[in-house]
Design an enzyme around this catalytic site. Structure first.
Site, short mmCIF file in Angstrom:
data_model
loop_
_atom_site.label_atom_id
_atom_site.label_comp_id
_atom_site.label_asym_id
_atom_site.label_seq_id
_atom_site.Cartn_x
_atom_site.Cartn_y
_atom_site.Cartn_z
N THR A 22 0.82 -1.21 0.00
CA THR A 22 0.00 0.00 0.00
C THR A 22 0.85 1.25 0.00
O THR A 22 0.46 2.29 -0.56
CB THR A 22 -0.92 -0.02 1.24
N SER A 68 1.33 -7.52 -0.89
CA SER A 68 2.00 -8.55 -0.08
C SER A 68 1.09 -9.70 0.33
O SER A 68 1.57 -10.72 0.80
CB SER A 68 2.66 -7.94 1.15
N THR A 101 1.53 -4.35 4.32
CA THR A 101 1.32 -4.67 5.74
C THR A 101 0.83 -6.11 5.96
O THR A 101 1.01 -6.66 7.02
CB THR A 101 0.26 -3.72 6.35
N ASP A 102 0.18 -6.68 4.93
CA ASP A 102 -0.57 -7.92 5.17
C ASP A 102 0.30 -9.12 5.56
O ASP A 102 -0.09 -9.92 6.40
CB ASP A 102 -1.42 -8.27 3.95
N1 ASP Z 1 -2.71 -5.61 0.75
C1 ASP Z 1 -1.68 -4.64 0.99
C2 ASP Z 1 -0.34 -5.35 1.03
O1 ASP Z 1 -0.12 -6.09 1.96
C3 ASP Z 1 -1.97 -3.98 2.26
C4 ASP Z 1 -0.99 -3.01 2.77
O2 ASP Z 1 0.13 -2.83 2.31
O3 ASP Z 1 -1.38 -2.36 3.76
O4 ASP Z 1 0.48 -5.14 0.15
#
Ligand code: ASP
Length: 330
Positions: A22, A68, A101-102
């Site tokens: 993100t 991710s 973050t995931d």
């Molecule tokens: N779905 C995204 C990822 O993990 C979420 C994020 O980065 O917050 O790349």
């Protein structure tokens, strides 16, 4: 690629590795904080957005550009190889990795197990895309750069929303909040306030032993065609264990022979008795079984009569990784 040189001050280099997420996401509108596409903006562009706030030479490398949630073995292998390479450069003080973050906690844990860096390797991220009216990525990235140069910092760290977490304890605990990560009972390792690092406890480092001899497994990990098959299950009301029997019946599948199970049990890793019976069948079939907990906090305390391996302080996803790494080479 080197984006800023400062030989006059002879400051050490920080390498920033981009993997997507993100923090590199784009949405059609600055007001859209959820309907964006992750992994769009290059890491050099993210750094350029800091307006030269970095204090010293920075090298950048784009290792991947993914959401991710889709993390896979080839990206992990390339990342591990590049991290090991850059850590070996004497002029490099530390590394920053921009990441979604995931699965950030899984990548952090993997790197800590396989590399146990004596320098800081700081993963950072964002909960809002780069196109948001008030994105959180630039602050997190700036903090991560500071931390990567901080004297004495070492180990794999996560910098998010002003808090610094260790790879062993950190988990994503919130779907939307900017401060989406937590370290449970252990608490954060440090905080970053207006560019100053305030340390609460020792940096995670060389003593980390979740996977014995993890560093010796790096070459084997880099050579893998696929990870050992380890599945993750939950215990819950009315669990009947049929999922375990279905996995056992599937002796050979596209994913390979079942080698391990991690079960997120209730409370102190306790299991519905029907699921426990099925897991005993898995043990008898030569499958390693680890009991973790579905509780967000606390560790699984070993019992004297334990037939299953307790995950101790590892969350289910980290216990799964630890078991997979332990199975490599066995
Ligand atoms: N779905 C995204 C990822 O993990 C979420 C994020 O980065 O917050 O790349």
């Amino acid at each position: 690629m080197s984006i800023s040189d400062d030989p006059g001050r002879a400051l050490p280099t920080v390498v920033v590795i981009g993997t997507g997420g993100t923090i590199a996401g784009r949405a059609a509108s600055a007001h859209d904080l959820v309907g964006y596409t992750a992994g769009q903006v290059g890491v050099a562009e993210l750094l350029a957005g800091l307006g030269g706030a970095e204090e010293g030479p920075v090298d950048v490398e784009q290792v991947a550009q993914i959401n991710s949630k889709d993390m896979d073995l080839p990206v992990w292998q390339r990342l591990c190889e590049r991290v090991a390479h850059h850590l070996g450069r004497p002029e490099v003080a530390g590394l920053v990795i921009t990441h979604g973050t995931d699965t950030l906690e899984e990548t952090a844990f993997l790197l800590q197990c396989l590399i146990r860096p004596a320098k800081p390797v700081v993963l950072t991220c964002a909960m809002r895309p780069a196109t948001a009216l008030a994105p959180d990525g630039p602050q997190n990235l700036g903090d991560a750069l500071r931390l990567a140069r901080h004297p004495g910092a070492q180990g794999v760290l996560v910098a998010c929303a002003g808090r610094v977490h260790g790879a062993a304890e950190v988990s994503k605990v919130h779907t939307y909040r900017l401060d989406a990560f937590d370290s449970g009972d252990a608490g954060p390792v440090a905080q970053i306030e207006n560019g100053q690092v305030r340390c609460w406890r020792p940096w995670p480092g060389q003593g980390f032993d979740a996977v014995p001899d993890g560093r010796k497994r790096l070459q084997a990990f880099l050579a893998l065609d696929g990870l050992p098959r380890v599945e993750l299950l939950y215990s819950h009301a009315c669990a009947d264990g049929e999922i375990v029997r279905a996995l056992l019946a599937q002796s050979v599948s596209a994913g390979g022979r079942l080698q391990g199970l991690v079960v997120a049990g209730t409370g102190n890793g306790t299991l519905h008795h029907r699921l426990e019976d099925a897991l005993a069948e898995a043990l008898a079939a030569g499958v390693r079984v680890v009991r973790a907990t579905r509780c967000a906090q606390g560790q699984v305390i070993p019992l004297t009569e334990d037939r299953l391996e307790p995950s101790r302080g590892l969350s289910p996803v980290k216990a799964r990784l630890a078991l997979m790494l332990d199975l490599i080479g066995h």
